[in-house]
Scaffold this active site. Structure first.
Site, mmCIF file in Angstrom:
data_model
loop_
_atom_site.group_PDB
_atom_site.id
_atom_site.type_symbol
_atom_site.label_atom_id
_atom_site.label_comp_id
_atom_site.label_asym_id
_atom_site.label_seq_id
_atom_site.Cartn_x
_atom_site.Cartn_y
_atom_site.Cartn_z
ATOM 1 N N GLY A 9 0.849 -1.196 0.000
ATOM 2 C CA GLY A 9 0.000 0.000 0.000
ATOM 3 C C GLY A 9 0.877 1.234 0.000
ATOM 4 C CG ASP A 35 -0.330 0.638 -4.238
ATOM 5 O OD1 ASP A 35 -0.348 1.219 -3.129
ATOM 6 O OD2 ASP A 35 -1.323 0.541 -4.988
ATOM 7 C CB ILE A 36 -3.271 -3.086 -6.150
ATOM 8 C CG1 ILE A 36 -3.966 -4.127 -7.057
ATOM 9 C CG2 ILE A 36 -4.039 -1.779 -6.090
ATOM 10 C CD1 ILE A 36 -5.260 -4.653 -6.474
ATOM 11 C CE1 TYR A 143 -10.881 4.377 9.272
ATOM 12 C CE2 TYR A 143 -9.879 2.863 7.702
ATOM 13 C CZ TYR A 143 -9.764 3.875 8.639
ATOM 14 O OH TYR A 143 -8.526 4.378 8.952
ATOM 15 C CE LYS A 147 -7.682 0.361 9.116
ATOM 16 N NZ LYS A 147 -6.390 -0.223 8.660
HETATM 17 C C1 VAH Z 1 -10.438 8.394 7.681
HETATM 18 N N1 VAH Z 1 -8.189 9.309 7.565
HETATM 19 O O1 VAH Z 1 -10.846 9.555 7.672
HETATM 20 C C2 VAH Z 1 -8.974 8.178 8.055
HETATM 21 C C3 VAH Z 1 -8.760 8.086 9.554
HETATM 22 C C4 VAH Z 1 -9.392 8.892 11.842
HETATM 23 C C5 VAH Z 1 -9.660 8.968 10.377
HETATM 24 O O2 VAH Z 1 -8.793 6.770 9.988
HETATM 25 O O3 VAH Z 1 -11.138 7.446 7.381
#
Ligand code: VAH
Length: 316
Positions: A9, A35-36, A143, A147
């Protein structure tokens, strides 16, 4: 021991800066950018590059086999805003990609792995101010929970396989060398580009939306400090809180106006990223990072603003 480091990445906002920082320390030939997509301009012709798709196990296995890395930095991810537009792709890349890398790191006896987490692991019921390392975490973005699950996998591979994987819950990151890629905090980078190009900026987050942010130079130093810390000093094997500094779009605009008095900020009526920002903490407690590996922030808002405008002015 001569390190052989793979950055997966490498084209991303963190990746390009990490590749440069690691090459300055270890020498260009010891750091394979991957990276891809084709290498980004910021890292093109600065050292070895490989095409890597973390979802293609054969491709990834071949790269581990060929380079026998001593360290792997996995930065390939889909961030919060894009993740809400492509939830299944975000889950697959952020989760399956991580598990592929963890498995091959064990198989090839990689000595250290770095994987970025985020303050996005916190949610609407997490304490909003001075959010602690341990608390209720109910992220409501793909996201964010990718995480959170990723942190659990990292700690699991440390405990079950003895893999030395380390992670940081980054705040929003601000830098001039590479643009952010589809996050909710991207406004804090775009504003500088627009200030220099047009003298004005329409923020997609509302005026009083406070978020934890950090200058990229601090974020890279924190990453290398964590990776260089003695393993026995680390008490967190999910991901360390990192606070940075918290500010609102209004406060950032006021700081820019101290250097560019005619700069004007306006605010979009509504944007889906506002709900994401509202679910995140306003400030973070990073006492574990301070205690375990001596973390200390260097860039405050005036320093960030001055450094961003000074450097962007040269390339815009
Ligand atoms: C986002 N830049 O905005 C990232 C980050 C805390 C935000 O993880 O998704």
């Amino acid at each position: 021991m001569t390190e052989k480091i793979i950055v997966i990445g490498a084209n991303g906002q963190i990746g390009t800066e990490l590749v440069n920082a690691l090459r300055n320390i270890h020498g260009a030939e010891q750091v394979i950018a991957s990276d891809i997509n084709d290498p980004a301009y910021a890292i093109r012709n600065t050292g070895p590059f490989e095409f890597v798709n973390v979802l293609d196990k054969d491709n990834l296995h071949h790269i581990f086999q060929k380079h026998q890395p001593t360290q792997v930095y996995l930065l390939a991810a889909i961030l919060s805003a894009v993740g809400e537009q492509r939830p299944k792709m975000a889950w697959d890349l952020n989760m399956t990609g991580l598990i592929h890398v963890l498995d091959f790191a064990v198989e090839f006896k990689v000595s250290k792995v770095f994987w970025p987490s985020s303050i996005a692991v916190f949610g609407p019921h997490s304490p909003q101010f001075n959010t602690p390392q341990y608390c209720v975490m109910d992220p409501n973005t793909v996201y964010g929970f990718s995480k959170l699950a990723g942190e659990r996998w990292c700690e699991y591979y440390f405990n079950k396989h003895g893999l030395d994987v380390r992670s940081i819950r980054y705040p929003g990151l601000i830098g001039w060398r590479a643009n952010p890629g589809g996050g909710t905090t991207d406004y804090a980078v775009h504003i500088f580009h627009e200030a220099l190009k047009k003298g004005k900026y329409e923020s997609f987050l509302s005026a009083e939306t406070a978020l934890p942010m950090m200058y990229m130079d601090d974020a890279i130093r924190a990453t290398l400090d964590l990776m260089n810390a003695p393993a026995e000093s680390l008490t967190i094997r999910s991901a360390y809180n990192l606070a940075g500094i918290s500010f609102t779009p209004t406060q950032l605009a006021e700081e820019i106006k101290k250097i560019m008095p005619n700069f004007a900020i306006s605010y979009a009526e509504s944007d889906p990223r506002q709900a994401i920002a509202d679910s995140w903490p306003k400030s973070i407690d990073d006492s574990y990072a301070q205690k375990d590996w001596g973390w200390k922030l260097e860039y405050d808002l005036p320093a960030i603003t001055a450094d961003m405008l000074t450097n962007l002015k040269k390339i815009i």
